[in-house]
Design a protein around this motif. Structure first.
Motif, PDB file in Angstrom:
ATOM      1  N   UNK A  99      39.839  40.816  48.096  1.00  0.00           N
ATOM      2  CA  UNK A  99      38.579  41.054  48.801  1.00  0.00           C
ATOM      3  C   UNK A  99      38.560  42.454  49.406  1.00  0.00           C
ATOM      4  N   UNK A 100      39.700  42.886  49.932  1.00  0.00           N
ATOM      5  CA  UNK A 100      39.795  44.205  50.543  1.00  0.00           C
ATOM      6  C   UNK A 100      39.598  45.320  49.515  1.00  0.00           C
ATOM      7  N   UNK A 101      40.114  45.099  48.315  1.00  0.00           N
ATOM      8  CA  UNK A 101      40.041  46.118  47.269  1.00  0.00           C
ATOM      9  C   UNK A 101      38.708  46.119  46.521  1.00  0.00           C
ATOM     10  N   UNK A 102      37.916  45.072  46.686  1.00  0.00           N
ATOM     11  CA  UNK A 102      36.694  44.918  45.892  1.00  0.00           C
ATOM     12  C   UNK A 102      35.733  46.106  46.012  1.00  0.00           C
ATOM     13  N   UNK A 103      35.430  46.636  47.210  1.00  0.00           N
ATOM     14  CA  UNK A 103      34.497  47.769  47.278  1.00  0.00           C
ATOM     15  C   UNK A 103      34.995  48.994  46.512  1.00  0.00           C
ATOM     16  N   UNK A 104      36.299  49.280  46.624  1.00  0.00           N
ATOM     17  CA  UNK A 104      36.859  50.418  45.884  1.00  0.00           C
ATOM     18  C   UNK A 104      36.795  50.164  44.389  1.00  0.00           C
ATOM     19  N   UNK A 105      37.152  48.953  43.962  1.00  0.00           N
ATOM     20  CA  UNK A 105      37.119  48.621  42.538  1.00  0.00           C
ATOM     21  C   UNK A 105      35.706  48.711  41.982  1.00  0.00           C
ATOM     22  N   UNK A 106      34.715  48.315  42.779  1.00  0.00           N
ATOM     23  CA  UNK A 106      33.326  48.382  42.325  1.00  0.00           C
ATOM     24  C   UNK A 106      32.914  49.820  42.040  1.00  0.00           C
ATOM     25  N   UNK A 107      33.425  50.770  42.828  1.00  0.00           N
ATOM     26  CA  UNK A 107      33.092  52.177  42.585  1.00  0.00           C
ATOM     27  C   UNK A 107      33.857  52.729  41.382  1.00  0.00           C
ATOM     28  N   UNK A 108      35.142  52.377  41.285  1.00  0.00           N
ATOM     29  CA  UNK A 108      35.961  52.910  40.204  1.00  0.00           C
ATOM     30  C   UNK A 108      35.599  52.309  38.848  1.00  0.00           C
ATOM     31  N   UNK A 109      35.093  51.084  38.858  1.00  0.00           N
ATOM     32  CA  UNK A 109      34.751  50.394  37.607  1.00  0.00           C
ATOM     33  C   UNK A 109      33.258  50.094  37.579  1.00  0.00           C
ATOM     34  N   UNK A 110      32.460  51.122  37.889  1.00  0.00           N
ATOM     35  CA  UNK A 110      31.010  50.922  37.966  1.00  0.00           C
ATOM     36  C   UNK A 110      30.430  50.491  36.621  1.00  0.00           C
ATOM     37  N   UNK A 111      30.974  51.005  35.524  1.00  0.00           N
ATOM     38  CA  UNK A 111      30.454  50.636  34.206  1.00  0.00           C
ATOM     39  C   UNK A 111      30.657  49.151  33.942  1.00  0.00           C
ATOM     40  N   UNK A 112      31.852  48.639  34.240  1.00  0.00           N
ATOM     41  CA  UNK A 112      32.094  47.204  34.071  1.00  0.00           C
ATOM     42  C   UNK A 112      31.167  46.388  34.960  1.00  0.00           C
ATOM     43  N   UNK A 113      30.884  46.905  36.139  1.00  0.00           N
ATOM     44  CA  UNK A 113      29.967  46.207  37.034  1.00  0.00           C
ATOM     45  C   UNK A 113      28.571  46.117  36.453  1.00  0.00           C
ATOM     46  N   UNK A 114      28.108  47.200  35.830  1.00  0.00           N
ATOM     47  CA  UNK A 114      26.785  47.166  35.205  1.00  0.00           C
ATOM     48  C   UNK A 114      26.761  46.168  34.040  1.00  0.00           C
ATOM     49  N   UNK A 115      27.831  46.150  33.253  1.00  0.00           N
ATOM     50  CA  UNK A 115      27.896  45.200  32.139  1.00  0.00           C
ATOM     51  C   UNK A 115      27.894  43.772  32.672  1.00  0.00           C
ATOM     52  N   UNK A 116      28.660  43.521  33.733  1.00  0.00           N
ATOM     53  CA  UNK A 116      28.705  42.180  34.308  1.00  0.00           C
ATOM     54  C   UNK A 116      27.331  41.744  34.791  1.00  0.00           C
ATOM     55  N   UNK A 117      26.611  42.620  35.441  1.00  0.00           N
ATOM     56  CA  UNK A 117      25.274  42.259  35.930  1.00  0.00           C
ATOM     57  C   UNK A 117      24.318  41.996  34.773  1.00  0.00           C
ATOM     58  N   UNK A 118      24.442  42.768  33.692  1.00  0.00           N
ATOM     59  CA  UNK A 118      23.603  42.513  32.519  1.00  0.00           C
ATOM     60  C   UNK A 118      23.918  41.139  31.929  1.00  0.00           C
ATOM     61  N   UNK A 119      25.200  40.826  31.820  1.00  0.00           N
ATOM     62  CA  UNK A 119      25.587  39.520  31.279  1.00  0.00           C
ATOM     63  C   UNK A 119      25.089  38.376  32.151  1.00  0.00           C
ATOM     64  N   UNK A 120      25.223  38.530  33.445  1.00  0.00           N
ATOM     65  CA  UNK A 120      24.788  37.465  34.350  1.00  0.00           C
ATOM     66  C   UNK A 120      23.275  37.286  34.297  1.00  0.00           C
TER      67      UNK A 120
END
Length: 315
Positions: free
Chosen positions: A48-69
């Motif tokens: 949970x602590x690392x999630x905000x940093x990971x969201x910035x570093x892996x922004x592309x994966x985040x966009x793909x995840x939101x598209x899939x959802x």
């Protein structure tokens, strides 16, 4: 924004040039062993602590995840899907931290980390005296689940893996997998997969990936997903007993690991029917724990003729 990204890339490149493969391996081992000493709840809090940093570093994966959802859960509000994307990110990070445990912890009390369901299905398959195919999907935590299967059920397992881009990291992690599991198979080595099962080995098989050749389209959450059409041929050639297997996260940081009865008439001889049966099985399990699934890949990248790119910006 562009300059900041370029500066970050320059720093990463500079660090990589200054670290030899040996140094990278030592750093990886030190970090992983530190993580391996944490409890499941501590690893969950760290995720949970690392999630905000990971969201910035892996922004592309985040966009793909939101598209899939958005494709798979159109009935949910945008706020609900955003909350689910965040839970999936935390679960992903927890799975990565648990992989460190699987690779580097020597004395594990895995019985304290798992609830086992349906062990009788695994035992029944093993009693046949054949090789074993653990039919799964891309749920987070798989590295630890495979070690749990070996140590709690007494079954050495071999995963089918993709190589890491960094050769040193790839060699390091595969050495740990060979130490704690039953070896590894390359994703492209289907001959090796079949040969291993025919020898009596247990192999984890997770075909829920986008394929561009030898494919058919089968629904996954109502969306046509390009799926391997040769599952019947491949699985009959391997000849092992098939046990559907997956795990879902528990609120206390542990997992429930489930072995299920073989799917009726699976794989059969019809590639389209097998793809549909498999995708339906995966979908049903994902609906039980959607945060546990890997949404950060382009599962719907290959489209039927004439259909648009589902991951294009602006959709």
């Amino acid at each position: 924004m562009h300059r900041r990204k370029s500066a970050t890339a320059a720093v990463q490149y500079g660090l990589a040039r200054r670290m030899t493969p040996g140094m990278q391996g030592r750093l990886l081992r030190w970090l992983a062993r530190w993580v391996a000493r944490r409890t499941p709840l501590q690893r969950q809090s760290l995720a949970r602590l690392l999630a905000p940093l990971a969201a910035r570093l892996a922004a592309k994966r985040g966009r793909i995840a939101r598209s899939n959802l958005a494709l798979c859960f159109p009935e949910l509000s945008a706020e609900a899907r955003e909350a689910l994307a965040h839970r999936a990110l935390v679960t992903n990070l927890k799975g990565l931290l648990d992989a460190c445990v699987a690779w580097y912890a020597n004395d594990l009390r895995l019985a304290d980390l798992y609830e086992i369901e349906g062990l009788e299905h695994l035992q029944r398959a093993l009693a046949q005296g054949r090789g074993l195919i653990l039919l799964g999907a891309h749920f987070h935590g798989s590295e630890l689940h495979m070690r749990a299967i070996r140590e709690l059920a007494g079954v050495p397992v071999r995963p089918i893996v993709r190589a890491f881009r960094d050769g040193g990291v790839d060699a390091e992690i595969n050495a740990r997998r060979r130490q704690h599991l039953g070896g590894v198979l390359a994703r492209s080595d289907m001959h090796g997969f079949c040969a291993a099962v025919r020898r009596g080995d247990a192999v984890v098989y997770t075909p829920d990936v986008n394929v561009r050749v030898r494919n058919t389209f089968a629904p996954f959450f109502g969306v046509q997903a390009s799926t391997l059409d040769s599952m019947p041929t491949l699985l009959r050639r391997a000849g092992g007993a098939i046990v559907p297997t997956w795990a879902r996260p528990l609120p206390d940081g542990r997992y429930a690991l489930r072995f299920e009865a073989p799917l009726p008439e699976f794989p059969g001889r019809d590639g389209v029917a097998a793809a549909e049966r498999y995708n339906a099985w995966v979908e049903a399990r994902v609906r039980e724990a959607p945060e546990a699934y890997d949404w950060g890949v382009k599962r719907f990248k290959t489209r039927p003729p004439g259909e648009p790119d589902l991951y294009a910006r602006g959709r």
